[in-house]
Design an enzyme around this catalytic site. Structure first.
Site, PDB file in Angstrom:
ATOM      1  N   ASP A 205      66.145   4.768  55.398  1.00  0.00           N
ATOM      2  CA  ASP A 205      65.037   4.080  56.080  1.00  0.00           C
ATOM      3  C   ASP A 205      63.913   3.633  55.138  1.00  0.00           C
ATOM      4  OD1 ASP A 205      64.425   6.713  55.532  1.00  0.00           O
ATOM      5  OD2 ASP A 205      63.215   7.004  57.329  1.00  0.00           O
ATOM      6  N   GLU A 288      63.143  18.321  46.852  1.00  0.00           N
ATOM      7  CA  GLU A 288      63.080  17.606  45.563  1.00  0.00           C
ATOM      8  C   GLU A 288      62.826  18.598  44.427  1.00  0.00           C
ATOM      9  OE1 GLU A 288      61.116  16.997  48.179  1.00  0.00           O
ATOM     10  OE2 GLU A 288      61.294  14.879  48.766  1.00  0.00           O
TER      11      GLU A 288
HETATM   12  C1  UGA Z   1      61.361  13.089  53.832  1.00  0.00           C
HETATM   13  C2  UGA Z   1      62.034  13.032  52.476  1.00  0.00           C
HETATM   14  O1  UGA Z   1      61.893  11.761  51.890  1.00  0.00           O
HETATM   15  C3  UGA Z   1      63.493  13.316  52.658  1.00  0.00           C
HETATM   16  O2  UGA Z   1      64.216  13.030  51.519  1.00  0.00           O
HETATM   17  C4  UGA Z   1      63.573  14.738  53.072  1.00  0.00           C
HETATM   18  O3  UGA Z   1      64.916  15.086  53.240  1.00  0.00           O
HETATM   19  C5  UGA Z   1      62.816  14.912  54.365  1.00  0.00           C
HETATM   20  O4  UGA Z   1      61.506  14.383  54.308  1.00  0.00           O
HETATM   21  C6  UGA Z   1      62.620  16.360  54.695  1.00  0.00           C
HETATM   22  O5  UGA Z   1      62.581  17.167  53.812  1.00  0.00           O
HETATM   23  O6  UGA Z   1      62.427  16.674  55.854  1.00  0.00           O
HETATM   24  P1  UGA Z   1      61.676  11.632  56.070  1.00  0.00           P
HETATM   25  O7  UGA Z   1      61.419  10.184  56.042  1.00  0.00           O
HETATM   26  O8  UGA Z   1      60.700  12.512  56.754  1.00  0.00           O
HETATM   27  O9  UGA Z   1      61.982  12.105  54.601  1.00  0.00           O
HETATM   28  O10 UGA Z   1      63.094  12.009  56.654  1.00  0.00           O
HETATM   29  P2  UGA Z   1      64.237  11.084  57.260  1.00  0.00           P
HETATM   30  O11 UGA Z   1      64.209   9.726  56.686  1.00  0.00           O
HETATM   31  O12 UGA Z   1      64.224  11.245  58.722  1.00  0.00           O
HETATM   32  O13 UGA Z   1      65.530  11.859  56.693  1.00  0.00           O
HETATM   33  C7  UGA Z   1      65.903  11.820  55.329  1.00  0.00           C
HETATM   34  C8  UGA Z   1      67.350  11.351  55.199  1.00  0.00           C
HETATM   35  O14 UGA Z   1      68.212  12.303  55.824  1.00  0.00           O
HETATM   36  C9  UGA Z   1      67.608  10.008  55.852  1.00  0.00           C
HETATM   37  O15 UGA Z   1      68.465   9.225  55.049  1.00  0.00           O
HETATM   38  C10 UGA Z   1      68.262  10.372  57.174  1.00  0.00           C
HETATM   39  O16 UGA Z   1      69.175   9.391  57.643  1.00  0.00           O
HETATM   40  C11 UGA Z   1      68.962  11.689  56.852  1.00  0.00           C
HETATM   41  N1  UGA Z   1      69.010  12.639  57.995  1.00  0.00           N
HETATM   42  C12 UGA Z   1      67.896  12.924  58.716  1.00  0.00           C
HETATM   43  C13 UGA Z   1      70.205  13.248  58.325  1.00  0.00           C
HETATM   44  O17 UGA Z   1      71.239  12.993  57.698  1.00  0.00           O
HETATM   45  N2  UGA Z   1      70.240  14.136  59.392  1.00  0.00           N
HETATM   46  C14 UGA Z   1      69.131  14.427  60.148  1.00  0.00           C
HETATM   47  O18 UGA Z   1      69.231  15.229  61.103  1.00  0.00           O
HETATM   48  C15 UGA Z   1      67.930  13.810  59.794  1.00  0.00           C
HETATM   49 MN    MN Z   2      62.718   8.605  55.840  1.00  0.00          MN
END
Ligand code: UGA
Ligand code: MN
Length: 347
Positions: A205, A288
């Site tokens: 995203d 990270e």
């Molecule tokens: C932030 C960080 O940039 C992420 O790299 C980190 O994993 C996350 O916080 C965290 O530690 O919670 P954020 O934008 O809040 O990211 O999180 P998302 O974009 O919703 O998720 C990160 C990635 O994991 C995305 O590529 C999403 O597609 C994936 N994801 C998310 C999953 O594969 N499963 C889930 O249940 C949620």
């Molecule tokens: Mn994100």
């Protein structure tokens, strides 16, 4: 890279590609859209054409079965067309230069209403980048055929993997370690399948400037750069004075040795392979830092600074607004209409 067996079929393929390329170049040269670039191109048609074919071939999957299919040819032609359009407007990808270094783009993803939209936007950025291998890891127990078809449709070299988030984290009420199982799966895939290149954790995203990818391609160990739209400081970045790293600027330092965003660093495959135990912890907020610490021996002073000594923002931590799952469709009412087809695409 693809392995091409010398056969009559490959000769046919080559002839077809060169024919297509010839038609494309003639069309391009006789069009009146970019007169300046045309003048430039007239003087370098040969290496340009060679490069276009090499780039196109490197992006199209060709298995052991070397039958020339219409799809394969279409894929190659599409890649050539993209590159013609891209290089006419921008000089980021070099036309010729040292042998290509593969970028492994590691993208966790999961089913939700925004998924197709986010992946489409990301893929259409990646289409403009040469020599990439997109590792898309689904947080799911089995591969979604719809996702696989979507990935196929982009014409980018990709590998579709799965890695479900362990249920003890999935069912928690608190913060979840999002994308961790996915990224660890990709690290192991790289250990088993890649020899050299550079890897980058690129969530589905975010918003990527195409220049970022060539910027990080020469990463020797670990490189870092600024990320926009991060925490209350609005950005997360290494702090640089007189060309040297002196600390980190981030709204949430929290005792982290490497207080950086997931989108703000890349690492070399070689470097990773020399650290067989490196992995990402299931620790929300510390993913990270935990991963970078696990690359030990590795210290902040070894970080390679990118994006003009961290003065440019080439990636943004954007987030797509969450949408409610759509309402059920009345199958009887909409029988034999497009609505039922469309409903298969959306969540
Ligand atoms: C932030 C960080 O940039 C992420 O790299 C980190 O994993 C996350 O916080 C965290 O530690 O919670 P954020 O934008 O809040 O990211 O999180 P998302 O974009 O919703 O998720 C990160 C990635 O994991 C995305 O590529 C999403 O597609 C994936 N994801 C998310 C999953 O594969 N499963 C889930 O249940 C949620
Ligand atoms: Mn994100």
């Amino acid at each position: 890279m693809v392995t091409l067996s010398v056969s009559l079929q490959m000769r046919i393929l080559w002839t077809l590609v060169m024919g297509t390329l010839f038609v494309l170049l003639v069309q391009y040269q006789t069009s009146s859209v970019w007169p300046q670039q045309q003048a430039q191109m007239n003087s370098r048609v040969d290496p340009f054409a060679e490069d276009l074919v090499a780039i196109a071939l490197s992006k199209v999957e060709i298995g052991d079965d070397t039958t020339v299919s219409k799809e394969m040819l279409l894929g190659i032609t599409r890649q050539i067309a993209r590159y013609v359009v891209y290089s006419s407007g921008c000089s980021v990808s070099p036309i010729s230069g040292p042998p290509p270094i593969t970028l492994y783009i590691i993208t966790p993803t999961y089913r939700r209403p925004e998924q197709v939209a986010d992946l489409t936007r990301m893929a259409q950025t990646l289409m403009l980048v040469r020599d990439i291998h997109w590792l898309v890891i689904e947080d799911a127990k089995s591969k979604s055929p719809q996702l696989n078809a979507l990935l196929q449709s982009f014409g980018i070299k990709f590998t579709h993997l799965i890695a479900p988030m362990p249920s003890r984290y999935k069912n928690t009420r608190g913060a979840k370690p999002k994308g961790v199982a996915n990224r660890n799966r990709a690290l192991n895939w790289i250990r088993e399948n890649a020899n050299e290149g550079v890897a980058y954790f690129a969530d589905d995203d975010n918003t990527y400037d195409v220049r970022l990818f060539n910027e990080i391609r020469d990463t020797q160990r670990v490189s870092m750069w600024p990320v926009g739209l991060c925490t209350k400081t609005g950005l997360s970045t290494p702090i640089v004075r007189n060309g040297s790293l002196i600390g980190f600027y981030d709204g949430w330092i929290a005792n982290r040795k490497f207080p950086v965003d997931m989108a703000g660093f890349a690492f070399s495959v070689n470097f990773l392979k020399k650290r067989p135990h490196a992995k990402m912890p299931y620790k929300p907020g510390y993913e990270e830092d935990g991963f970078l610490r696990s690359l030990s021996p590795f210290e902040p002073r070894e970080i390679e600074l990118k994006a003009d000594n961290c003065t440019k923002i080439l990636v943004w931590h954007t987030q797509t607004k969450k949408n409610e799952p759509s309402l059920k469709v009345n199958v009887e009412k909409y029988n034999n209409t497009n609505i039922l087809e469309l409903k298969k695409i959306i969540v």
